[in-house]
Design an enzyme around this catalytic site. Sequence first.
Site, mmCIF file in Angstrom:
data_model
loop_
_atom_site.group_PDB
_atom_site.id
_atom_site.type_symbol
_atom_site.label_atom_id
_atom_site.label_comp_id
_atom_site.label_asym_id
_atom_site.label_seq_id
_atom_site.Cartn_x
_atom_site.Cartn_y
_atom_site.Cartn_z
ATOM 1 N N PHE A 185 0.809 -1.227 0.000
ATOM 2 C CA PHE A 185 0.000 0.000 0.000
ATOM 3 C C PHE A 185 0.837 1.269 0.000
ATOM 4 O O PHE A 185 0.334 2.344 -0.330
ATOM 5 C CB PHE A 185 -0.931 0.023 1.233
ATOM 6 N N LYS B 284 -1.376 -7.475 -9.241
ATOM 7 C CA LYS B 284 -2.344 -7.415 -8.146
ATOM 8 C C LYS B 284 -1.917 -6.297 -7.199
ATOM 9 O O LYS B 284 -1.003 -6.445 -6.396
ATOM 10 C CB LYS B 284 -2.428 -8.736 -7.367
ATOM 11 N N GLU C 50 -4.914 -3.885 -2.031
ATOM 12 C CA GLU C 50 -6.368 -3.696 -1.959
ATOM 13 C C GLU C 50 -6.721 -2.470 -1.104
ATOM 14 O O GLU C 50 -7.869 -2.054 -1.063
ATOM 15 C CB GLU C 50 -7.045 -4.964 -1.414
ATOM 16 N N SER D 281 5.454 -6.902 3.134
ATOM 17 C CA SER D 281 6.028 -7.233 4.450
ATOM 18 C C SER D 281 6.843 -8.529 4.382
ATOM 19 O O SER D 281 6.657 -9.360 3.481
ATOM 20 C CB SER D 281 4.901 -7.397 5.462
ATOM 21 N N CYS E 6 9.512 1.824 3.217
ATOM 22 C CA CYS E 6 10.396 0.694 3.538
ATOM 23 C C CYS E 6 11.815 1.194 3.781
ATOM 24 O O CYS E 6 12.633 0.498 4.358
ATOM 25 C CB CYS E 6 10.389 -0.321 2.422
ATOM 26 N N GLU F 257 9.487 -3.942 12.778
ATOM 27 C CA GLU F 257 9.344 -2.801 11.865
ATOM 28 C C GLU F 257 8.108 -2.035 12.336
ATOM 29 O O GLU F 257 7.008 -2.594 12.391
ATOM 30 C CB GLU F 257 9.146 -3.317 10.430
#
Length: 504
Positions: free
Chosen positions: A154, A178, A181, A231, A286, A386
């Site tokens: 995301f 993909k 979402e 992740s 990240c 994290e």
Amino acid sequence: MTQTAIKDVPLLIDGQFVTSTSREGREVINPATQEVLARVPFATPEEVQRAVASAKAAFATWRKTPIGARARIFLRYQQLIREHMSELAALLTAEQGKTLADAEGDVFRGLEVVEHAAAIGNLQLGELANNVASGVDTYTLLQPLGVCAGITPFNFPAMIPLWMFPMAIACGNTFVLKPSEQDPLVTMRLAELALEAGVPPGVLNVVHGGPAVVDALCDHPDIKALSFVGSTRVGTHVYRRASEAGKRVQCMMGAKNHAVVMPDAPREQTLANLVGAAFGAAGQRCMAVSVVVLVGEANSWVPDLVAKARSLKVGAGHEHGTDVGPLISCQALDRVSGLIERGLSEGATLELDGRNIQVERYEKGNFVGPTLFSGVTTDMTLYREELFGPVLCVMHAATLDEAIALINANPNGNGVALFTRSGAAARRFQEDIDVGQVGINVPIPVPVPLFSFSGSRASKLGDLGPYGKQAVLFYTQTKTITTRWPDEQDVGSAGVVNTTITLK
Ligand code: NAD
């Protein structure tokens, strides 16, 4: 008051934007206001099947499309992205929350990969060795693999899809994407622009969904390579599952990025860099700096760091002057707040607490203000996990070597930065640090696409990076051709009919 109907986000299959028949799905929500922007249906198994079948069928002609024709599509595509920059950034901010400036940065870093894809003619070159034996030459072809797939997170809904499908398609593959979402709207707009630029039907397909769709892509026998960014937990699962199904897989995953500050570092500039890298995009990068290691006398900088962090403005991403936008979801807000609570209970010193911050006119937003802990130790949850929020941990090391040892003992290897005026310290650091992307006085050292994203250790599975030259190797199979063309005399002596061409 009339309610406007919430629109379904379409799938892209065989060049058509189609409405899914699925009843399963979720809402796309503006994280600053909780306004529902759209509904994302999770593709059915049959829809995933159709997307892959369309990509497989399109591959037959796309792989034969001349390299110049492929390149020109990406020349047009980069122009279209530039022309739509403000629209794309506004859409991204609405669904993801980051500031408009950050959103433009997100699109721009993806645009750079599109520009690189337009140079595919120079990138997909093979090698030739002449005369490896008498009359024998060997050369290589970098051939596309077939249908490739991408699964994206995301936090960079423009940049990361653009890391993947432009390079894959430019190499002659077809693609099934993909997107996350949680924020698929800007990704879909980018898919529309890709079609407008000339990507033919079936060459790019998009399906939405959660774990079931991801697993279907991992398992599908017609998908040859899969690129994942997200992740560590999910990436590890995807790597295992897709590798077991025989695919080539690359997974860019979670991080714990340290910045080391030497006492000789230029103070104002370093402090500004640190807070930007720790709290920008609400820490949801990240490559965000989440640990600062102050070396020696730099330990006295903590009050200045706190003051700088406190000066940042928290607000909705589209509001002028905002430095720190909301977290992506209410769940993320609860998670980050819980981790701050945990830090307190484990004995870290909370120097600045961003919880329960009130943002005028955006009372429902998922806001956490800049939060700073000192006295953090390696056994604390704050250090081990994290955080993916605007939370900075400050630690102390007596020497540069001690800081290097601390970082090398952390399992992650995405990014690291050193702030110093000393060339000798910088050189020692770059040689001895075991992290894939190193910044010297650069807080977020993400390489431009002339190079490749090169996270390492627990932050990455697979050998090759997602863009740059490594992406060309990832998305192609090297075939070596060894040829023997005997010279005229040999041809004659072998009794083969001579051609009319005289080779002299
Ligand atoms: P995520 O792992 O939750 O989701 C990534 C993708 O995996 C999404 O498309 C999601 O739908 C799918 N997914 C989620 N749960 C799944 C499951 N159980 N099974 C199969 N698929 C599943 O990641 P996120 O929260 O969207 O993104 C944040 C994470 O991504 C952070 O850890 C961040 O460090 C990482 N990230 C890494 C890089 C990098 O280059 N190393 C870049 C950006 C983000």
